[in-house]
Design a protein around this motif. Structure first.
Motif, PDB file in Angstrom:
ATOM      1  N   GLU A 145       0.823  -1.210   0.000  1.00 47.88           N
ATOM      2  CA  GLU A 145       0.000   0.000   0.000  1.00 47.88           C
ATOM      3  C   GLU A 145       0.858   1.261   0.000  1.00 47.88           C
ATOM      4  OE1 GLU A 145      -3.720   1.870   2.608  1.00 47.88           O
ATOM      5  OE2 GLU A 145      -2.645   0.099   3.304  1.00 47.88           O
ATOM      6  N   GLU A 146       1.965   1.218   0.742  1.00 52.59           N
ATOM      7  CA  GLU A 146       2.809   2.413   0.820  1.00 52.59           C
ATOM      8  C   GLU A 146       3.352   2.795  -0.551  1.00 52.59           C
ATOM      9  OE1 GLU A 146       3.108  -0.302   2.567  1.00 52.59           O
ATOM     10  OE2 GLU A 146       3.559   0.062   4.684  1.00 52.59           O
ATOM     11  N   GLU A 148       1.957   2.386  -3.417  1.00 48.75           N
ATOM     12  CA  GLU A 148       0.934   2.969  -4.276  1.00 48.75           C
ATOM     13  C   GLU A 148       0.852   4.481  -4.097  1.00 48.75           C
ATOM     14  OE1 GLU A 148      -2.640   0.904  -3.433  1.00 48.75           O
ATOM     15  OE2 GLU A 148      -1.971  -0.977  -4.348  1.00 48.75           O
ATOM     16  N   PHE A 149       1.252   4.956  -2.940  1.00 48.97           N
ATOM     17  CA  PHE A 149       1.169   6.392  -2.678  1.00 48.97           C
ATOM     18  C   PHE A 149       2.492   7.114  -2.976  1.00 48.97           C
ATOM     19  CE2 PHE A 149      -2.196   4.605  -0.023  1.00 48.97           C
ATOM     20  CZ  PHE A 149      -3.265   5.387  -0.429  1.00 48.97           C
ATOM     21  N   MET A 150       3.461   6.382  -3.461  1.00 45.39           N
ATOM     22  CA  MET A 150       4.751   7.007  -3.736  1.00 45.39           C
ATOM     23  C   MET A 150       4.818   7.514  -5.167  1.00 45.39           C
ATOM     24  SD  MET A 150       7.204   4.290  -1.730  1.00 45.39           S
ATOM     25  CE  MET A 150       8.693   4.924  -2.471  1.00 45.39           C
ATOM     26  N   ASP A 151       5.574   8.564  -5.356  1.00 48.34           N
ATOM     27  CA  ASP A 151       5.748   9.159  -6.683  1.00 48.34           C
ATOM     28  C   ASP A 151       6.876   8.418  -7.412  1.00 48.34           C
ATOM     29  OD1 ASP A 151       6.145  10.651  -8.901  1.00 48.34           O
ATOM     30  OD2 ASP A 151       6.705  12.506  -7.856  1.00 48.34           O
TER      31      ASP A 151
END
Lengths: 205, 181
Positions: A145-146, A148-151
Motif C-alpha cells: 500500500e505504501e 501505491e502512494f509514492m511518486d
C-alpha cells in the motif's frame, strides 16, 4: 550403473549449456560485501537534464542543525567535513553515507522517499527517521500500500543491513518493475547511518 | 537395472495402470522444473540474488567476497540449465530415470539449504521459481520444505521405475522387444 552414468551425462550437458550461457550472457553483479547495483540499469544514471529541473535545489551534504534537532542528541555526532559539495546529480545508484544524507535531506523537504527493506522486527528496533518499511516479501501479495502512494519519478533510497544483505536490491528490483526510475541503494545500510550518528527512530510502521 | 528394464517394469514391478501413472508424474515434474528453469534462465541476475540471499556460499571457507560472487554467478547459470536439461529429458521420457535422479538430488540440496535458512532464523524470499509465484512460493518456511518433499515423492517412482507411457525410453524398449521376438 547405467542410470548413474546417464545422470552424469545430463549434468554435463546442463553444465556445458550453463557455461556457454554464462560466457555469452549478461554479467552478474551481486556486490557482496556492499550492496549490489540494481540489475538491468544504467550505472551512474543521474537524472537527465529535464528531470533536473524537477529536482530540488542542490542540497548541502552537511547535515544542518535544524535536522539534527529531531534526533536524540546522544545519538548525533558532528559529521566529518565534506570533501566537496554534493548535489543529487552527483549520485549514482549506489550511494554512500554522504549520498544517503543528501537523500535524507531531500526526504525532509518532501522530495524523496527512504525505504527500509529489513524485516519488521529489525525496522522496529531502529531505522532512519522517516523511512518506510517495505520488504521484498511484501511484494509477494501484490504492491504494498505504501508504494501505491509514492511518486515513481521521485528519488527513492533503499537500505537494509549492509554487508551481504540483498533485501534492498530485491525491493529495488520490484520498484523498478513498477516504473520507479531514480532508485538508490545505500550500500552500507543502517549500521553506517547509526555509526554516523544521524537521525533514527524506533517503533513499528 | 537399465532404463529399458525399469520402464517396462522388468518382470518384478507392474504398475496398476501400466505406464500412465509414471507418465503423469514425469510430465508434472517436467512442467514444474521446466517453468522454474525458464524463469531462472531468463533472469539469471535475480536467481543469483536469490542464491546470495541464502547466505550459504558466502559462508564457505576459503572464499573471499569476489570468489563467492563468482561462485554464485556460475551456480545460477549452471543450476538453471541442469534443471532445464532434466526437464526436457523428463518431457521426452528420454533417460528418464537419470533425469529424475538428478532432480531428486537437487531437491535434497534445496531442502538442505532451506533447513539451513530456517535454522539460522533468517526470513528470506525463496524465489524458487524466479519471479513467478507458484506453489506458495514466498518466505522460506517449513511449508517450503514440505513442498520439496512432495516433489521428491513425485520424482522417486520415476527415478526407480522409469518413463512410463509416452516416453522415448518406453518406445525404445518395446522396439527392442519386438525386434527380439
Amino acid at each position: 550403473m547405467m542410470v548413474v552414468l546417464r545422470a552424469f551425462a545430463l549434468l554435463a550437458i546442463g553444465i556445458g549449456a550453463g557455461a556457454v550461457h554464462h560466457v555469452l550472457g549478461p554479467d552478474i553483479s551481486l556486490g557482496i560485501g556492499a550492496n549490489a547495483p540494481l540489475p538491468e540499469s544504467e550505472q551512474g544514471s543521474s537524472p537527465d537534464g529535464d528531470a533536473q529541473q524537477a529536482d530540488p535545489a542542490p542540497v548541502d551534504p552537511q547535515p544542518d542543525q535544524d535536522a539534527d534537532t529531531q534526533a536524540d542528541p546522544a545519538q548525533v555526532v558532528t559529521p566529518p567535513p565534506a570533501e566537496a559539495p554534493l548535489t543529487y546529480n552527483d549520485l549514482s545508484e549506489e550511494v554512500d553515507i554522504r549520498g544517503a544524507r543528501l537523500i535524507y535531506e531531500m526526504m525532509e523537504a518532501g522530495n524523496a522517499a527512504i525505504i527500509d527493506a529489513r524485516r519488521a522486527d529489525e525496522y522496529a528496533a531502529g531505522h532512519i527517521l522517516g523511512a518506510l518499511n517495505i520488504t521484498p516479501l511484501q511484494f509477494q501479495s501484490g504492491v504494498p500500500e505504501e508504494v501505491e502512494f509514492m511518486d515513481p519519478s521521485a528519488p527513492v533510497m533503499i537500505y537494509c543491513q549492509g554487508g551481504s544483505c540483498t533485501d534492498s536490491i530485491g525491493v529495488g528490483q520490484k520498484l523498478r518493475e513498477l516504473g520507479f526510475q531514480r532508485l538508490h541503494v545505500f550500500e552500507d545500510g543502517y549500521p553506517a547511518w547509526v555509526e554516523a550518528g544521524y537521525e533514527i527512530e524506533e517503533g513499528g510502521p | 537395472m537399465s532404463d529399458v528394464e525399469s520402464s517396462e517394469g522388468g518382470s518384478s514391478m507392474k504398475p496398476l495402470v501400466p505406464g500412465w501413472d509414471l507418465a503423469l508424474a514425469r510430465l508434472v515434474l517436467a512442467g514444474i522444473f521446466g517453468l522454474a528453469a525458464y524463469t531462472k534462465i531468463s533472469d539469471p541476475q535475480s536467481f543469483a540474488l536469490a542464491i546470495s540471499s541464502f547466505d550459504i556460499v558466502q559462508q564457505l571457507p576459503g572464499l573471499d567476497e569476489a570468489s563467492a560472487e563468482a561462485v554464485i554467478g556460475w551456480t545460477a547459470y549452471l543450476m538453471a540449465w541442469v534443471e532445464a536439461v532434466c526437464a526436457l529429458a523428463l518431457l521426452l521420457g528420454f533417460w528418464t530415470r537419470a533425469a529424475a535422479m538428478v532432480l531428486f538430488i537437487l531437491l535434497i540440496g534445496f531442502a538442505g539449504a532451506m533447513l539451513s535458512v530456517i535454522a539460522r532464523g533468517m526470513a528470506i524470499d525463496c524465489q524458487c521459481f524466479g519471479k513467478l509465484d507458484f506453489f506458495g512460493d514466498g518466505e522460506v518456511t517449513w511449508k517450503s520444505i514440505l513442498r520439496n518433499v512432495i516433489f521428491m515423492a513425485v520424482a522417486a517412482p520415476v527415478m526407480v521405475r522409469g518413463a512410463g507411457g509416452l516416453g522415448i525410453d518406453t518406445w525404445w524398449a518395446r522396439r527392442g522387444e519386438s525386434d527380439g521376438s
